[in-house]
Write a protein that holds these residues in place. Structure first.
Motif, PDB file in Angstrom:
ATOM      1  N   ASN A   1      12.034   3.642  -0.035  1.00  0.00           N
ATOM      2  CA  ASN A   1      11.659   4.857   0.775  1.00  0.00           C
ATOM      3  C   ASN A   1      12.649   5.291   1.872  1.00  0.00           C
TER       4      ASN A   1
ATOM      5  N   SER B   1       0.490   2.353  -1.628  1.00  0.00           N
ATOM      6  CA  SER B   1       1.046   2.482  -0.050  1.00  0.00           C
ATOM      7  C   SER B   1       1.319   3.852  -0.171  1.00  0.00           C
TER       8      SER B   1
ATOM      9  N   SER C   1       2.101   9.235  -2.391  1.00  0.00           N
ATOM     10  CA  SER C   1       1.948   7.985  -2.825  1.00  0.00           C
ATOM     11  C   SER C   1       2.196   7.805  -4.382  1.00  0.00           C
ATOM     12  N   THR C   2       2.414   6.543  -4.891  1.00  0.00           N
ATOM     13  CA  THR C   2       2.371   6.289  -6.201  1.00  0.00           C
ATOM     14  C   THR C   2       1.383   5.436  -6.409  1.00  0.00           C
TER      15      THR C   2
ATOM     16  N   THR D   1       9.343  -1.384  -1.577  1.00  0.00           N
ATOM     17  CA  THR D   1       8.825   0.238  -1.326  1.00  0.00           C
ATOM     18  C   THR D   1       9.477   0.425  -0.176  1.00  0.00           C
TER      19      THR D   1
END
Ligand code: FES
Ligand code: FE2
Length: 344
Positions: free
Chosen positions: A291, A244, A239-240, A287
């Motif tokens: 990803n 999320s 996670s960042t 995101t």
């Protein structure tokens, strides 16, 4: 190949979050080295079984995700509320029909994360060791699934796992995606067979943007940087900023040594209210998109690594950024010693 099967049988594996399967009939199917495994919400109880009908072995679930009654298409055997319902039950004479059941596996919880075990050699909390605290804390901040993908990585499973374990390749393989975060060296912490990497973000502009978004979220635990938790042997959650979480399983293929069953879920954290959801949605969407690109980038490099590029021996040339690989290989060697040494 035998190592992959042994590890699958002997360890617990994080398979999903409670909020991914909230409704009766929700399921996820995993391709594993021992065949299909399905995790299924049965009237609020979670069960895991081998996706085969107890009657004559038909596959019950034919997709990876969805909502579907646990009914076999062949003769209609149905599993519901913990019981098998068998049409024309009275005709099954001279056999132990009362013993018929799904071939079930063990499940256990760490916070709101569900773990699957076939013949786990320790209890879940002992296996997760000090990683428990991170996993529990993260789990209570997750609201559900934003995205999911499954595909076959064209490489053997330890190569896919090791790629996920080291940040050394980020500049070369992810120049337009992950590298934008300008991750700093970070800190590796080892908990039993597991490892946690926490790295501050080096890009101030991104850091500021993320901090601003934090006001729309309802989370009580987050690492303000990039964090990845590796749960030996096959699972990673990263996670960042805790907004999320990417949950990734790299399960060995059932029949091909040069393939890995990759499944990734993007899980969202709780947002404050509906307005916050509207504001956050573009962030979540982008995101998910980024990803997917990152996984393609990882896959593209993994597939040019042949099966014999991997062994459980220590790396001959190892950078500080590959410390987690060293630990992973230690754990593989430990398990290979239990097995016959040459049977990978
Ligand atoms: S094989 Fe499934 S009900 Fe007969
Ligand atoms: Fe990568």
């Amino acid at each position: 190949m035998k190592l992959g099967i042994q590890l699958f049988r002997n360890y617990w594996h994080m398979v999903c979050h409670r909020n991914e399967l909230p409704n009766d009939g929700d399921f996820i199917r995993f391709k594993t080295p021992i065949g299909d495994v399905v995790v299924f919400n049965d009237c609020g109880n979670y069960i895991a079984f081998d996706n085969r009908c107890a009657h004559r072995g038909t596959f019950i679930y034919l997709t990876d995700f969805g909502n579907q009654a646990n009914t076999c298409k062949y003769h209609g055997w149905t599993f519901k509320s913990g019981n098998l319902i068998i049409p024309a039950f009275e005709q099954f004479k001279g056999c132990s029909i009362n013993k018929a059941d799904l071939n079930r596996y063990k499940l256990d919880w760490c916070g709101d994360f569900l773990f699957l075990g076939v013949e786990p050699q320790s209890d879940l909390y002992a296996q997760l060791d000090g990683a428990v605290e991170f996993i529990e804390n993260i789990s209570f901040n997750i609201s559900g699934r934003l995205d999911a993908i499954t595909y076959e990585y064209e490489c053997t499973w330890p190569i896919a796992v090791e790629n996920a374990l080291e940040p050394y390749h980020i500049g070369m393989v992810h120049p337009g995606t992950l590298a934008n975060l300008k991750l700093e060296d970070g800190l590796n912490t080892f908990y039993g067979s597991n490892s946690v990497w926490q790295a501050p973000l080096g890009d101030d502009r991104i850091k500021k943007q993320l901090t601003r978004l934090g006001t729309f979220l309802n989370i009580d635990y987050a690492y303000q940087g990039y964090m990845s938790i590796f749960m030996f042997p096959f699972t990673m959650i990263s996670s960042t900023f805790g907004y999320s979480y990417s949950l990734q399983n790299f399960f060995p293929h059932q029949s091909r040594h040069d393939r890995t069953n990759f499944m990734s879920r993007l899980l969202a954290c709780h947002v404050k209210d509906e307005r916050a959801q509207t504001i956050m949605q573009p962030f979540f969407d982008s995101t998910a998109k980024v990803n997917r690109i990152i996984f393609e980038e990882d896959h593209s490099i993994c597939k040019i690594m042949p099966v014999d590029a991997w062994s459980a021996d220590p790396l001959i040339f190892m950078s500080d950024q590959e410390l987690k690989i060293s630990h992973f290989r230690d754990m593989c060697r430990f398990n290979l010693n239990i097995l016959d040494k040459n049977n990978y």
